[in-house]
Design a protein around this motif. Structure first.
Motif, PDB file in Angstrom:
ATOM      1  N   PHE A   1       0.812  -1.218   0.000  1.00 54.05           N
ATOM      2  CA  PHE A   1       0.000   0.000   0.000  1.00 54.05           C
ATOM      3  C   PHE A   1       0.850   1.275   0.000  1.00 54.05           C
ATOM      4  CE2 PHE A   1      -2.566  -3.316   2.099  1.00 54.05           C
ATOM      5  CZ  PHE A   1      -3.581  -3.396   1.170  1.00 54.05           C
ATOM      6  N   GLU A   2       1.957   1.222  -0.705  1.00 55.33           N
ATOM      7  CA  GLU A   2       2.892   2.352  -0.709  1.00 55.33           C
ATOM      8  C   GLU A   2       2.220   3.666  -1.107  1.00 55.33           C
ATOM      9  OE1 GLU A   2       6.081   2.430  -3.763  1.00 55.33           O
ATOM     10  OE2 GLU A   2       7.376   2.129  -2.013  1.00 55.33           O
ATOM     11  N   THR A   3       1.399   3.626  -2.164  1.00 59.79           N
ATOM     12  CA  THR A   3       0.801   4.891  -2.624  1.00 59.79           C
ATOM     13  C   THR A   3      -0.246   5.387  -1.634  1.00 59.79           C
ATOM     14  OG1 THR A   3      -0.676   3.570  -4.019  1.00 59.79           O
ATOM     15  CG2 THR A   3       1.200   4.608  -5.103  1.00 59.79           C
ATOM     16  N   VAL A   4      -0.924   4.448  -0.947  1.00 59.79           N
ATOM     17  CA  VAL A   4      -1.905   4.863   0.058  1.00 59.79           C
ATOM     18  C   VAL A   4      -1.170   5.465   1.254  1.00 59.79           C
ATOM     19  CG1 VAL A   4      -3.787   4.063   1.551  1.00 59.79           C
ATOM     20  CG2 VAL A   4      -3.402   2.971  -0.667  1.00 59.79           C
ATOM     21  N   ARG A   5      -0.080   4.824   1.625  1.00 59.27           N
ATOM     22  CA  ARG A   5       0.692   5.275   2.793  1.00 59.27           C
ATOM     23  C   ARG A   5       1.367   6.616   2.569  1.00 59.27           C
ATOM     24  NH1 ARG A   5       2.549  -0.509   5.183  1.00 59.27           N
ATOM     25  NH2 ARG A   5       1.650   0.023   7.196  1.00 59.27           N
ATOM     26  N   ALA A   6       1.504   6.999   1.299  1.00 53.91           N
ATOM     27  CA  ALA A   6       2.137   8.293   1.029  1.00 53.91           C
ATOM     28  C   ALA A   6       1.198   9.435   1.411  1.00 53.91           C
ATOM     29  CB  ALA A   6       2.498   8.385  -0.453  1.00 53.91           C
ATOM     30  N   GLN A   7      -0.093   9.093   1.631  1.00 54.31           N
ATOM     31  CA  GLN A   7      -1.047  10.145   1.986  1.00 54.31           C
ATOM     32  C   GLN A   7      -1.142  10.285   3.503  1.00 54.31           C
ATOM     33  OE1 GLN A   7      -4.490   8.601  -0.009  1.00 54.31           O
ATOM     34  NE2 GLN A   7      -3.384   8.633  -1.957  1.00 54.31           N
ATOM     35  N   PRO A   8      -1.126  11.541   3.989  1.00 61.04           N
ATOM     36  CA  PRO A   8      -1.215  11.748   5.443  1.00 61.04           C
ATOM     37  C   PRO A   8      -2.556  11.238   5.973  1.00 61.04           C
ATOM     38  CG  PRO A   8      -1.282  13.864   4.227  1.00 61.04           C
ATOM     39  CD  PRO A   8      -1.010  12.794   3.225  1.00 61.04           C
ATOM     40  N   GLY A   9      -2.531  10.716   7.202  1.00 63.76           N
ATOM     41  CA  GLY A   9      -3.764  10.261   7.839  1.00 63.76           C
ATOM     42  C   GLY A   9      -4.313   8.965   7.263  1.00 63.76           C
ATOM     43  N   ASN A  10      -3.482   8.198   6.532  1.00 60.49           N
ATOM     44  CA  ASN A  10      -3.996   6.947   5.959  1.00 60.49           C
ATOM     45  C   ASN A  10      -4.182   5.881   7.033  1.00 60.49           C
ATOM     46  OD1 ASN A  10      -1.768   4.723   5.852  1.00 60.49           O
ATOM     47  ND2 ASN A  10      -0.749   6.669   5.467  1.00 60.49           N
ATOM     48  N   ILE A  11      -5.054   4.951   6.724  1.00 62.89           N
ATOM     49  CA  ILE A  11      -5.475   3.946   7.702  1.00 62.89           C
ATOM     50  C   ILE A  11      -4.338   2.996   8.109  1.00 62.89           C
ATOM     51  CG2 ILE A  11      -6.283   2.221   6.029  1.00 62.89           C
ATOM     52  CD1 ILE A  11      -8.796   2.024   7.847  1.00 62.89           C
ATOM     53  N   PHE A  12      -3.406   2.754   7.178  1.00 60.67           N
ATOM     54  CA  PHE A  12      -2.361   1.768   7.465  1.00 60.67           C
ATOM     55  C   PHE A  12      -1.316   2.292   8.442  1.00 60.67           C
ATOM     56  CE2 PHE A  12      -4.140   0.541   3.345  1.00 60.67           C
ATOM     57  CZ  PHE A  12      -4.613  -0.713   3.702  1.00 60.67           C
ATOM     58  N   ASP A  13      -1.213   3.598   8.563  1.00 62.15           N
ATOM     59  CA  ASP A  13      -0.265   4.164   9.533  1.00 62.15           C
ATOM     60  C   ASP A  13      -0.965   4.663  10.792  1.00 62.15           C
ATOM     61  OD1 ASP A  13       2.014   3.611   8.029  1.00 62.15           O
ATOM     62  OD2 ASP A  13       1.662   5.357   6.759  1.00 62.15           O
ATOM     63  N   ASP A  14      -2.254   4.396  10.904  1.00 63.41           N
ATOM     64  CA  ASP A  14      -3.002   4.779  12.101  1.00 63.41           C
ATOM     65  C   ASP A  14      -2.637   3.814  13.231  1.00 63.41           C
ATOM     66  OD1 ASP A  14      -4.906   5.141  14.076  1.00 63.41           O
ATOM     67  OD2 ASP A  14      -6.499   5.630  12.639  1.00 63.41           O
ATOM     68  N   PRO A  15      -2.056   4.332  14.332  1.00 66.52           N
ATOM     69  CA  PRO A  15      -1.607   3.430  15.414  1.00 66.52           C
ATOM     70  C   PRO A  15      -2.731   2.552  15.969  1.00 66.52           C
ATOM     71  CG  PRO A  15      -1.242   5.758  15.990  1.00 66.52           C
ATOM     72  CD  PRO A  15      -1.782   5.742  14.599  1.00 66.52           C
ATOM     73  N   ALA A  16      -3.984   2.993  15.827  1.00 60.84           N
ATOM     74  CA  ALA A  16      -5.100   2.194  16.350  1.00 60.84           C
ATOM     75  C   ALA A  16      -5.172   0.822  15.688  1.00 60.84           C
ATOM     76  CB  ALA A  16      -6.419   2.942  16.140  1.00 60.84           C
ATOM     77  N   TYR A  17      -4.663   0.734  14.451  1.00 60.84           N
ATOM     78  CA  TYR A  17      -4.782  -0.540  13.731  1.00 60.84           C
ATOM     79  C   TYR A  17      -3.426  -1.194  13.446  1.00 60.84           C
ATOM     80  CZ  TYR A  17      -9.188   1.847  12.951  1.00 60.84           C
ATOM     81  OH  TYR A  17     -10.348   2.543  13.138  1.00 60.84           O
ATOM     82  N   ALA A  18      -2.377  -0.694  14.081  1.00 63.98           N
ATOM     83  CA  ALA A  18      -1.033  -1.201  13.777  1.00 63.98           C
ATOM     84  C   ALA A  18      -0.981  -2.721  13.902  1.00 63.98           C
ATOM     85  CB  ALA A  18      -0.013  -0.545  14.706  1.00 63.98           C
ATOM     86  N   GLY A  19      -0.479  -3.377  12.895  1.00 61.67           N
ATOM     87  CA  GLY A  19      -0.314  -4.828  12.931  1.00 61.67           C
ATOM     88  C   GLY A  19      -1.605  -5.617  12.849  1.00 61.67           C
ATOM     89  N   ALA A  20      -2.695  -4.990  12.430  1.00 65.03           N
ATOM     90  CA  ALA A  20      -3.988  -5.696  12.365  1.00 65.03           C
ATOM     91  C   ALA A  20      -3.888  -6.927  11.463  1.00 65.03           C
ATOM     92  CB  ALA A  20      -5.067  -4.751  11.855  1.00 65.03           C
ATOM     93  N   PRO A  21      -4.440  -8.059  11.905  1.00 61.42           N
ATOM     94  CA  PRO A  21      -4.378  -9.271  11.081  1.00 61.42           C
ATOM     95  C   PRO A  21      -5.520  -9.366  10.066  1.00 61.42           C
ATOM     96  CG  PRO A  21      -5.281  -9.796  13.238  1.00 61.42           C
ATOM     97  CD  PRO A  21      -4.960  -8.322  13.263  1.00 61.42           C
ATOM     98  N   ILE A  22      -6.449  -8.404  10.101  1.00 66.16           N
ATOM     99  CA  ILE A  22      -7.611  -8.478   9.216  1.00 66.16           C
ATOM    100  C   ILE A  22      -7.747  -7.152   8.461  1.00 66.16           C
ATOM    101  CG2 ILE A  22     -10.139  -8.781   9.111  1.00 66.16           C
ATOM    102  CD1 ILE A  22      -9.909 -10.404  11.722  1.00 66.16           C
ATOM    103  N   LEU A  23      -8.149  -7.252   7.207  1.00 64.10           N
ATOM    104  CA  LEU A  23      -8.379  -6.059   6.401  1.00 64.10           C
ATOM    105  C   LEU A  23      -9.805  -6.145   5.857  1.00 64.10           C
ATOM    106  CD1 LEU A  23      -7.427  -3.563   4.753  1.00 64.10           C
ATOM    107  CD2 LEU A  23      -6.518  -5.144   3.061  1.00 64.10           C
ATOM    108  N   ILE A  24     -10.560  -5.048   6.001  1.00 60.22           N
ATOM    109  CA  ILE A  24     -11.927  -5.034   5.458  1.00 60.22           C
ATOM    110  C   ILE A  24     -11.946  -4.069   4.274  1.00 60.22           C
ATOM    111  CG2 ILE A  24     -14.375  -4.770   5.966  1.00 60.22           C
ATOM    112  CD1 ILE A  24     -13.696  -4.955   8.933  1.00 60.22           C
ATOM    113  N   ALA A  25     -12.384  -4.561   3.126  1.00 59.78           N
ATOM    114  CA  ALA A  25     -12.337  -3.747   1.909  1.00 59.78           C
ATOM    115  C   ALA A  25     -13.656  -3.808   1.165  1.00 59.78           C
ATOM    116  CB  ALA A  25     -11.193  -4.231   1.020  1.00 59.78           C
ATOM    117  N   GLY A  26     -13.742  -3.036   0.074  1.00 58.76           N
ATOM    118  CA  GLY A  26     -14.946  -3.011  -0.758  1.00 58.76           C
ATOM    119  C   GLY A  26     -14.906  -4.065  -1.849  1.00 58.76           C
TER     120      GLY A  26
END
Ligand code: SF4
Lengths: 202, 474
Positions: A43-68
């Protein structure tokens, strides 16, 4: 492959639609000749955006991803599954998956969970502050809010995941059947046997 | 006998055995291998001490990483590849094919090219075969009536080791295109219109069979363009029933059967088309009169409009998720709703990729480029799909038309289709591209892609904007 029965923990409540494998792992990461270490490019391009979900400490290391809808569409690169596995994702929940991606996921111990849109929407909400559990034994997704959604997976894939089977080993055990098929084909469709291409050489 | 579809006939002929859980062990007749998705598969074989079961059914060719600049110096010596990771991946393929005895077309061989261009043109791809490659656009080979689909690297390893795959049968979908195409409308416009209609996930779980007068009237090249993009509609594979056009195309190709075997093969191939009364799980019908030169406005291949159209208003979509996606797409693409597509300027033009880099594509682009010049501020690349296409084009003088018009004439490969080699679109710049994916960052980080036909790409190059090719045609 490691066997997997349940995946439980925080889930990235992402919900994005048509997530293609170029988003999961951009092409420049495909120049590797090993399977390891691709989590860094996930998710490099997503992570380049500030406030993205993958860098949110609340979900760090989450084993599950919910998508559309249509998760993992696009290129067949198994690197997408390797990258997800390397970042610790063990299950992806979405209303639909691309066919190639769900195959690749299973081969890497990642459970592709298909649920109806309404259930996915509900989980997106619940996952903001509660863990999610995917259970292959009972074939359900649950939350502490008493959500309980049943999902289906073809029996062979389920068994591969739960027993961590080596598919190639299983198939090689059917060698007699394959050899028999080849002999019959040599009779019926003799042109199938490879015509060595004179110029094809190292 | 029950009436069967083309797909069911090929499937039935390849089931080695069924399993209780509904999965089938399916034989694979043809396996194409390239450098990006194979290293880990060969590594797996090596670790388990397993050989390649049928090297004679396998063909390897490098394509994704190769630069499209000259590969040898004036003295004919191979030039080194500057990108070290690319070079390592190409070397790994060379080492693996040697160690495992796999037939291989080297980067320097005259036949080198994009794997999906090479397979059909060498006659490696045959009707009624099962064909796989670790690449999603393997669906292209379905144009010849082969059941062809992309697989992941674990499956590449599975095929190398066993020449089979464990598969579930797919559902079937007929996409019928009736009528006759209008002036300036090509195979690319047909397939873009189909994807615009059924959506990027419209074919998920299905094998599409393309039927109808329009498909029948297309050359094999045009059918390859259509089948190539089946995957962009989410389909497992795309099929076109083999017919006289197919047989005429294949006859005499270096790896096609010859003599009595050819006759036997053709006789079997003639039995493959779907029986009258065969049932598909779904049927979608389009009429040629509704298909205009088309292109994409967004970042999904389903974001299709005719060139005479405008950038859509996100609120015009019924689905709220699609509205949000459209807003994001337009933001990325730097486009305002209501803008006429023909008013959008471009800085780059890419004519190439496994969708549109065959001889017919180059002829169509050259016809538009003849006597014109690439507009100021536009960089236009023509990248033939293979060395054989390149030589054919040069024999016809197309390279001269392109270079005189200010296009760059390159060596074959994937090139700007996915930007794994040095050919990239810079961030924020716009490219009219004959490739198949307009995903975010596909042609380079921040690159903005509009998918269209070769003739439309040439029209964009000479006008400096997205243009209706019909206005440039006699
Ligand atoms: S040309 Fe593009 S789509 Fe085709 S094989 Fe190469 S990278 Fe993939």
């Amino acid at each position: 492959m490691k066997a997997v029965t349940t995946v439980s923990g925080t889930a990235y409540p992402w919900g994005a639609k048509n997530v293609d494998t170029d988003v999961i792992i951009p092409a420049h990461w495909l120049k590797t000749i090993t399977r390891a270490g691709l989590g860094r490019g996930a998710f490099e391009t997503v992570r380049a955006q500030p406030g993205n979900i993958f860098d949110d400490p609340a979900y760090a290391g989450a084993p599950i991803l919910i998508a559309g809808d249509n998760f993992g569409c696009g290129s067949s690169r198994e690197h997408a599954a390797w990258a997800l596995a390397d970042m610790g994702v063990r299950a992806v929940i979405a209303p639909s998956f691309s066919d190639i991606f769900s195959g690749n996921a299973v081969k890497n111990g990642i459970v592709p969970v298909v649920l109806p849109l309404a259930a996915v929407d509900r989980l997106l909400e619940a996952a903001r502050d509660q863990p999610v559990t995917v259970d292959l034994e009972t074939m359900t997704v649950t939350t502490p809010y008493q959500d309980r959604f049943a999902f289906a997976l073809d029996p062979f894939r389920r068994r591969c995941l739960m027993e961590g089977l080596d598919e190639i080993g299983l198939t090689l055990a059917r060698d007699a059947a394959i050899t028999g098929y080849e002999a019959a084909t040599a009779e019926r469709r003799p042109w199938i046997a490879g015509r060595a291409y004179a110029r094809a050489s190292v | 006998m029950v009436a069967r579809t083309l797909y069911e006939k090929i499937w039935d002929a390849h089931v080695v055995e069924g399993r209780d859980d509904g999965t089938c062990l399916v034989y694979i007749d043809r396996h194409l291998v390239h450098e990006v998705t194979s290293p880990q598969a060969f590594e797996g074989l090596r670790a388990a001490g397993r050989p390649v079961r049928r090297p004679d059914l396998t063909l390897a060719v490098p394509d994704h990483n190769l630069p499209t600049t000259p590969r040898v110096d004036a003295a004919g010596r191979e030039l080194p590849i500057a990108d070290r990771d690319s070079a390592a991946q190409l070397d790994t393929l060379r080492r693996n094919v040697r160690a495992f005895g796999v037939p291989y077309i080297d980067a320097l061989a005259p036949e080198q090219g994009i794997v999906h261009v090479v397979g059909p043109e060498l006659g490696f791809t045959l009707p009624g075969t099962t064909l796989v490659c670790g690449d999603s656009h393997t669906s292209a080979h379905g144009a010849l009536g082969a059941l062809a689909f992309g697989i992941g690297t674990s499956e590449v390893e599975h095929v190398l080791a066993t020449q089979t795959l464990l598969l579930q049968p797919s559902r079937t979908m007929e996409v019928r295109v009736d009528g006759a195409l209008g002036h300036g409308v090509s195979a690319k416009d047909v397939v873009l219109s189909i994807i615009g209609r059924i959506g990027a996930s419209g074919g998920t779980g299905h094998v599409i069979e393309f039927t109808g007068e329009v498909i029948r009237s297309l050359s094999v090249e045009g059918r390859l363009t259509v089948a190539n993009m089946s995957i962009e509609a989410g389909a497992r594979a795309g099929l076109v029933a083999p017919d006289e056009t197919t047989f005429a195309y294949l006859k005499g190709r270096p790896m096609a059967p010859t003599g009595a075997e050819w006759d036997e093969a053709v006789a079997w191939w003639r039995t493959l088309p779907s029986d009258a009364g065969a049932r598909y799980d779904r049927t979608v019908t389009l009429h040629a009169s509704d298909i205009a030169p088309a292109l994409t406005w967004g970042t999904s291949p389903e974001d299709v409009v005719p060139i005479t159209g405008t950038v859509p208003e996100p609120d015009s979509f019924a689905d709220p998720a699609k509205q949000a996606a459209a807003r994001k797409s337009l933001d990325y693409m730097g486009l305002a709703p209501g803008t006429r597509m023909q008013d959008v300027p471009v800085q780059h033009v890419f004519i190439g990729s496994c969708t549109n880099s065959r001889i017919e594509d180059l002829r169509a682009a050259a016809a538009v480029a003849t006597g014109r010049h690439v507009a100021d501020g536009v960089r236009a690349l023509v990248v033939p799909g293979s060395g054989l296409v390149k030589r054919q084009a040069e024999a016809e003088g197309l390279h001269r038309i392109f270079t005189e018009a200010g296009f760059e004439w390159r060596e074959p490969g994937c090139s700007m289709c996915l930007a794994m080699n040095p050919d990239k679109v810079p961030p924020g710049e716009r490219c009219a591209s004959t490739s198949n994916r307009n995903f975010v960052g596909r042609q380079g980080p921040g690159a903005r892609t509009h998918l269209l036909s070769p003739a439309m790409a040439a029209a964009a190059a000479v006008t400096g904007r997205l243009a209706d090719v019909r206005e440039l045609m006699g």
